[in-house]
Each structure stands twice: as structure tokens, then as C-alpha cells.
Design an enzyme around this catalytic site. Sequence first.
Site, PDB file in Angstrom:
ATOM      1  N   GLU B  27       0.843  -1.190   0.000  1.00  0.00           N
ATOM      2  CA  GLU B  27       0.000   0.000   0.000  1.00  0.00           C
ATOM      3  C   GLU B  27       0.884   1.247   0.000  1.00  0.00           C
ATOM      4  OE1 GLU B  27      -2.489  -0.888   3.404  1.00  0.00           O
ATOM      5  OE2 GLU B  27      -3.073  -2.773   2.446  1.00  0.00           O
ATOM      6  N   GLU B  58      -4.565  -6.593   2.324  1.00  0.00           N
ATOM      7  CA  GLU B  58      -3.353  -7.292   2.759  1.00  0.00           C
ATOM      8  C   GLU B  58      -3.364  -8.767   2.379  1.00  0.00           C
ATOM      9  OE1 GLU B  58      -5.040  -5.175   4.552  1.00  0.00           O
ATOM     10  OE2 GLU B  58      -3.590  -3.548   4.832  1.00  0.00           O
ATOM     11  N   PHE B  81       1.670  -1.838   8.421  1.00  0.00           N
ATOM     12  CA  PHE B  81       1.977  -2.011   9.844  1.00  0.00           C
ATOM     13  C   PHE B  81       1.884  -3.504  10.145  1.00  0.00           C
ATOM     14  CE2 PHE B  81       0.862   2.405   9.685  1.00  0.00           C
ATOM     15  CZ  PHE B  81       1.612   3.017  10.687  1.00  0.00           C
ATOM     16  N   ASP B  83       0.911  -5.196  12.447  1.00  0.00           N
ATOM     17  CA  ASP B  83      -0.369  -5.657  13.014  1.00  0.00           C
ATOM     18  C   ASP B  83      -1.275  -6.224  11.916  1.00  0.00           C
ATOM     19  OD1 ASP B  83      -0.549  -3.596  15.794  1.00  0.00           O
ATOM     20  OD2 ASP B  83       0.823  -3.153  14.155  1.00  0.00           O
ATOM     21  N   HIS B 127      -1.357  -0.331  15.841  1.00  0.00           N
ATOM     22  CA  HIS B 127      -0.258   0.061  14.943  1.00  0.00           C
ATOM     23  C   HIS B 127       1.103  -0.054  15.625  1.00  0.00           C
ATOM     24  CE1 HIS B 127      -3.656   1.771  12.823  1.00  0.00           C
ATOM     25  NE2 HIS B 127      -2.901   2.192  11.824  1.00  0.00           N
TER      26      HIS B 127
END
Lengths: 309, 328
Positions: B27, B58, B81, B83, B127
Site C-alpha cells: 500500500e 493485505e 503495519f 499488526d 499500529h
Amino acid sequence: MIVTVPTPAGMRNAPSPPADEDLELLLLIRHFELTLLRLFEAGELSGTTHTCLGQEYIPVALKPLLQADDHVFSNHRGHGHFLARHAEPYGLLAEIMGREGALCAGVGGSQHIYHRRFLSTGVQGESLPVAVGVALTLKGSGALACAYIGDGTWGEGSVYEALNMAQLWRVPLLVVVENNGIAQSTPTSAQMSGDIAARAAAFDVLHHRMTSTEVDEIRAELAPLVAVVRGDGRPLVAEFVTHRLGPHSKGDDTRPPEEIARAGDHDWYARYARMFPDPFDRLDRERRELVERIAAEVTARPPSVWERR
Amino acid sequence: MTRVSEHLNQALHDLMEADPRVHVLGEDVSDPYGGAFKVTRGLSTRFGDRVRSTPLSEGALTGVGAGLALAGDRAVVEIMFADFAALAFDQLVNFAAKSTSMYGRPVPIPLVVRCPSGGNRGYGPTHSQSPQKHFIGVPGLSLFEMTPFHDAGELFARMFALGQPCLFFEDKVLYTRRMYSGGVVDDLFRYELAGGVARVFLDGVTEPDCTLIAHGGMTHRALAAMRELLLEEDLACELLVPARLHPLPGLPGLERARHVCVVEDGSEGGTWGAEVARLLYPRLWSTLRRPIGLISAADSVIPAAPHLEREVLVQPGRIRHTIVEALS
Ligand SMILES: Cc1ncc(C[n+]2csc(CCOP(=O)(O)OP(=O)(O)O)c2C)c(N)n1
Ligand SMILES: [Mg+2]
């Protein structure tokens, strides 16, 4: 944009007999699947197996529309997809039975096969993003990635993520939807709000819906669209309205008998047997006997060996 | 002086230059933005279509990377990130990792999934995580982490050579720090690289009071603790930083230490550190004088407010305190 080519009138009512070659392949797949169910009953197979009874004509129709350098992604119901792509019934059965000569050493089994640009995996919807990645490498080459999914698989978010990317990036991706109106035990009407055409349209992806079960009709309808996928490098959703005659997996059918019978009304097997006894009866007997021989030979083989890294 | 983010950026430039099969996806990775942490800056300008800014997907972008790898190319995928790697769990675990062996023969999937991880930046619970532990022990999946000692180009080469999907964690605070070079950390500490592991040591100390084992993102907090331990507690520590977290490479010299302690920023329970200890116990059993120490972040979400975040994540003071206590 939605492109819907109307079914040529007349063909439906007076189908010409399929070419012997097509009928042979249809019958090979039919007897392969019936044999699996029989082997299951006899305790010769373990695990699970999803047969494509009633849906055999879809991969058979697609066979000449695919080129050698195309990649095919299949799902849990993939024996017909495989046999229409590679004439290797011994290897496939050996894979399913865990015998010597198995395509993937018996590790993958019925749902996980990777062999000569044919890849199946057992997680619904997972293959579509992978197919987009492969199709990216095929852009401009004239080859395409073809991915089979069912109607129920439209519940998976990965399908939409992949369709979006496929259209954005103009990749040659042919999504073949086998819409058999059911996912395991749940009717499509209880899983899907709206329809597949509108979902494809939302992504500006070409969509074509087919109700025919005649391989020649299907090919005539689909060939120009597949050429667009190859030439323009853009995805197409080819939706087949089809019927699952058998259980989802061996012996788990909870549909009422009337409903199973209704699905059976669409069966090409009964229709061809009735309409074209010659050559049907002969070819049917030949394929049945062939599959019997394959089953006997493979069953007698020693177990497969997996050389782990 | 080269910052870690610049070093990573250069490594990606070199990688794409040297190998036309390499793609970079993620991204906002394209110019002029160049990625949320600027690690992909300049790549799309130089390498065009081989660099793609993707939709917020993702799962699919990891799957696309796997597809490129399956077809014979190589993919570096950026998860903005770490996460959010949770959204790619299926593609990583059920497709990319399993595909390397479930088809009965080795199927190469040269895929590197870059995951900017870690906290101490006030980004809050979704994050800031160091989610390494969730990916440990997946057959066919390797975990690496950037460190200020290791050459990123060599790490990319190693990961691709494995022919297996690799998660590559990059601590977000580390991005802003400098790469070490020439075997010197600072006025006190020296380092050497051997067998893929960075060993940070005090000159002349052969039997440290404690050897710390940490992942790349913990390096500076571990070093800060080691400095205080030396200057204020008279305890000499060594630090081992492997770039590969799983499967773990052999760690040198632990038999000589009075105490061994694993330090990590993942939350307590089912941790990377516990896995390191599991592997070390049989080897060190006869020389250990006390249980291997495990220092992790608290069993907690990671708060946004800096004063709260500091308490949850591992800080130098806690490392120092825990080691002093263990050795007293
Ligand atoms: C991600 C995932 N969820 C659930 C399943 C279990 N499962 C296998 S097939 C199936 C139904 C699939 O329905 P559909 O896509 O319509 O294909 P069909 O079986 O009708 O050919 C389910 C729920 C699975 N394999 N993968
Ligand atoms: Mg279905």
C-alpha cells in the site's frame, strides 16, 4: 460492463451429439467420480472427496479454450478440472489413494494438487489472489490464468480483493464460477444477497452467465470472450448455472430426494444415453471398464513415498 | 552515517537493479510517497511496473506476491503495519508456507513480506505490535528481523535463497537509527557478525555476567541497559542479535555466561523468547546456574499515550532491574 451473449435459440432443443472425444472425457470423469464413491464405501479411500457429478461438462467445454501455457487453479471439487486438463487418471487416483505414482506423493490428496501448471488448494477463495499474481506474469503473453470457484466461495473477501486488482491491473484472469446453487448444505439463496453478475459489474469486470450444458454451445459462447481475456488482458467471470447431482462430500447429502431428482433432470449423462444410444452405450462401457482397470491397478500399487526435505 | 531506513531503501534498489524478476508490492509504496516509512522511495520511478501501489487488501496482496513467486518471479510485499499481517495469515500460512511442501516436492515460493513492527511511537494498540510470536512454528515459514548490524542486501539474498516465504520484521524506531559499521558500537561496546548472529561485547571480557538475546528492534534498549549495568552495577553483559528469528540459528558462546536472558517486545505468553529458551535448555542444562530469563512486553494492548505505552513495552530500566535481581 456486463456482456451477456444470448444462448443461440434452437440449439438447446436439438443438440447434436458431442464429439466422441468430448463424450469420452465426460464419461471418464463420470466413472472416475463414481468409482471414488464406490471405493469410499468399500473403505479403500480415506479422508474426504468431493465429486463433480453433473458438472463434468464445464471443464470439458473449457478444455479446447485453454492453451498449454495457461495456468489452471482449482478447488476442492477438482478431479474433473484436472482430468480435462491432463490425461493422467492413474496419477490422480494414485494421489487420492496415496499410492506409488501419485502426482504429489500422496501429501496433497484429493484437494491439493500441483502438476504441470495445474494447482488446487482446499481453502475457498485463497487461489484467486495467487492467480492474479501468476496472471501478472502472463500479461501480454497471450496466456491466461484460469481459476475455478463455486457460488459459495463468493462469501470470501479474497474474491473481491482479487477481482478489484485483476481489473485495475488488467490481468488475463478467467474466473470460472460453477454456480450449482448450493455450498455444502446451504442453498445459495441463503448465502448470497444479490447475484454474481452485479458483483462482477461493481468491479467493472466482464461477466457472462451460461445455462447450457452442451459443450459445443458453451464453447461457441465463450470463445470470443476468452479471446478478449487473452488479447486485451482483462478478467472475465464466466458463470455456469449448473447442478450438483451427488453429495457435497461422500454421503453427506441432506437435500430432500425431490430436490436431488430435480438436479438430476439436468444431467447430460441421462440425456445423451437417451438421445444418442449409439455411440453412448459403447463409449460408456469402454470408459467404465477403463476406470475399473485403473482402480484395480492403482489399488494394487505400494504406498506412495514422500521424500521430505 | 546511514539510517536503517535508508540502508533498507538502498538494498531494495540494489536488489531490483540486480534481478529483473523482483517485484515490490504494497500500500502506498509508489513515488512520490514511497511507502509509509519511505523504505520504497524511488523504486517506482526507477523500476516502473515492477513496483505497485496496491489497494488496501493485505490478504490479496500477499497472495499476489505468492503468485508472482509461484510463477518464477520474486516478490517483496510490504504490510504497512505489522499488526495487519493478521489479514494475510491465510495466504501466508495456508498458501505460501504450505505450498512449499504440500505438493509432495519442494515448490519454491521466494516471497519476502516486510512488516514494520513495534511501538514506542505512540501509534496505539493497532499500529504498534510486535506480532512475531503468532508466526513461529509454521512449517515452511521463516522469520527474520532487521538489525542495525546486518546488511539488508545480504538478508534479502538469504531469504530469497531459502525459496520459502519469509516474514521480515523492521522495527519502526530502528528506521531512524544508524547502521553500525566497522565492528564498533560506541565507546564501550564492540560487535562482530558470525553465523548470521551479531555479538556485541566488551573488549577483554570472556565470561560475561549475563548474555542477552534480543531481536533487532530491541537492540538499543538492550544496549542502554548494558551500559548502565556496567557503569552502575559493575555487571558485564554480552548481547546476541540473530537476524533470523525462526528457525533460530546456533547462538555462540552461551556456555560462558553466568546468566542468559531473552529480551523481546512481543506481549508476554507464548513468545519468541519462550521458544528460544526451549531450544537452549537442553544445550545449556549442565552449565546454567539459574533459569533462562524472559523479558517481554506486558500482557496488554499497547496504549497510545506515551507514559502508558512506556510501561507496557520493555524499557532499559526493566532489563537492568531484572538482570540485577537474577544475579543477586
Ligand atoms: C475458507 C474455507 N471455508 C470453508 C471451507 C469448507 N468448505 C469446503 S467446500 C465448501 C462449500 C463450497 O461451496 P461452493 O463454493 O459453492 O462450491 P461447491 O462445493 O458447491 O462446488 C465449504 C464450506 C473451506 N474449504 N474453506
Ligand atoms: Mg456451490
